[in-house]
Design an enzyme around this catalytic site. Structure first.
Site: not given
Length: 508
Positions: A436, A440, A319, A407, A403, A240
């Site tokens: 909501h 995902n 990573h 994820h 802001h 993701c």
């Protein structure tokens, strides 16, 4: 035992675990702070030249005609000084121009909104799972509990193939899902920006679990008849956080290729990656992953600054794949009866916390105000060098960002980041509401969140946005954007027909 939510292949997962996300700001590794300052010092030449040029301009503005005449006479009879000054100016200007990164602008982006007939409600999802006959009672109860605590609403979308009984997860159906999502987002992007497909010089597509031949990027080239010398890339298996990786790759390509556009397409494909077994850790993606995707238009053309929404400021990538536990904590494999799914390690939350800590510690020196950095380093040095018993100072990232786009992998991860970074509910509202409304959506979730902020009218000129995502490997990646104007939502925004209903109260 506490129920936590994290990302399977970068997405949201919900598993029973005794550990919550580590308080990564309470234990700082100095080498990652140094890495952040290394990134900062790469722009030292720019930082030194700007004040020098300012001093020269101020001095020149204070000169009168007599001073200019005297300077001319001095230079007229001093050829060596002229040559040295000219060489210095030419050399300095050349080095500055060659080392200064080219600005990359986000002209616009588009998030795909699936048709309403693909929506799935809780009861519909559970009844469908029961009727397939693939899940035993224990697995059905497990899925029910995940859905109740997931933070997903009743209007998320699953692919067409999953609405059939029995489901039809064929290669043709997976291609159809990919085409609907990618082409839907791109059609809207091209319409909103008036950019012709032939003008695109760089194309980057990321999708973790569906990588057909020809590739997804080739499908886009074929559909829009993109030019033959396009630089196209197809990123697979990167979880993701691959959306930020794709943006970073496009940004690097725009540093090399002048006067062009780059398109980034971020999506995930669910059709062929639905798990039809009874291993608990492999059932979680079924409950949380939903249909979605985003297309982003980037440009290095100076003229596009006037109409662009944002300018990219930083990308920081972390990573942890060199560590075996991190590498295997999210692992696609077959279960005991040969059914393929994504297996989740019991160490997942701890590894995610370490990756987040490393990323944030590296990012801090690049974005935090000097006042915060001084306080942070004072306590860090006192603790590390003098063994002083001082409480670590937690930097206030609210002073660096206006802001936050965290994820939307799962509710509990958002909860933990809110607590660890000492954020207010309004700072994580976009992430909660995207989870909501759309579930995902993997690497595209950070764009649904940014679209939410715009739809609420909160994005003002000069605001800074922090997008942070994590995924298999294990990776944690951040992108920082600066708003170039008061940003309004683009036509056909995914929130266009429902923003008035949000925020809503989610299950806690």
């Amino acid at each position: 035992m506490s129920t936590t939510t994290d990302s399977a292949n970068g997405g949201g997962v919900q598993i029973q675990q005794s550990r919550i996300l580590p308080d990564f700001l309470q234990s700082v590794n100095l080498k990652y702070v140094k890495l952040g300052y290394h990134y900062l010092m790469t722009h030292l030449l720019t930082l030194l030249l700007v004040p020098l040029m300012a001093v020269i301009i101020i001095q020149a503005s204070q000169m009168n005609p007599d001073d200019i005449h005297q300077l001319w006479l001095h230079l007229k009879y001093n050829l060596v000084s002229v040559v040295i000054c000219s060489a210095f100016l030419v050399f300095g200007s050349t080095v500055y121009i060659m080392t200064r990164p080219r600005s990359v602008y986000l002209v616009d982006y588009s998030c795909y909104r699936p048709p309403s007939h693909l929506q799935v409600k809780y009861q519909q999802f559970m009844e469908h799972s029961r009727l397939t006959g693939d899940f035993d009672e224990s697995s059905l109860e497990f899925q029910r509990r995940i859905l109740e605590r997931s933070g997903l609403g009743e209007e998320t979308y699953v692919p067409e193939a999953m609405h059939y009984l029995p489901p039809r997860p064929s290669m043709a159906a997976a291609r159809e899902e990919a085409e609907q999502v990618m082409f839907g987002a791109l059609d809207n992007l091209f319409a909103n920006t008036n950019v012709k497909p032939k003008d695109i010089g760089v194309l980057v597509v990321n999708c973790s679990l569906f990588n057909p031949t020809p590739s997804l990027s080739a499908m886009i080239v074929n559909k829009y008849k993109l030019r033959g010398n396009i630089r196209s890339f197809n990123l697979g298996g990167m979880g993701c956080s691959a959306g930020v990786i794709a943006v970073d790759l496009a940004k690097d390509m725009l540093q090399v290729h002048r006067n062009t556009y780059a398109v980034v397409v971020s999506t995930e494909n669910i059709t062929q990656n639905w798990y039809f077994g009874n291993k608990k850790s492999m059932l979680i993606p079924n409950c949380l992953f939903r249909v979605g995707g985003a297309a982003v238009l980037l440009s290095n053309k100076p003229k596009d600054k006037r109409r662009a929404k944002y300018r990219i400021v930083h990308v920081v990538r972390t990573h942890k794949g060199a560590n075996d536990n991190a590498f295997r904590c999210v692992y696609q494999e077959q279960d005991d009866v040969g059914k393929t799914g994504v297996s989740l390690s019991k160490d997942l939350m701890a590894i995610a916390g370490l990756a987040l800590k490393t990323n944030i510690t590296t990012l801090g020196p690049l974005v935090l105000p000097i006042s915060e950095q001084l306080l942070f380093f004072t306590t860090l040095v006192a603790k590390r060098l003098f063994n002083a018993r001082v409480k670590p100072y937690i930097p206030d990232f609210k002073l660096a960002f206006d802001h936050f786009c965290i994820h939307a992998g799962g509710r509990a991860v958002i909860d933990e980041l809110e607590k660890n970074l000492q954020l207010l509910p309004v700072h994580v509202e976009a992430s909660r509401m995207a989870l909501h409304r759309f579930g995902n959506t993997s690497s595209s979730s950070i764009w649904y969140e940014l679209a939410y902020t715009e739809a609420k009218g909160r994005m003002r000129k000069g605001n800074r946005v922090w997008q942070i995502a994590f995924g298999s490997g294990f990776k944690c990646n951040s992108a920082v954007w600066e708003a170039l104007r008061n940003v309004k939502p683009s036509p056909n925004s995914p929130w266009e027909d429902c923003i008035h209903k949000y925020p809503v109260q989610t299950v806690m």
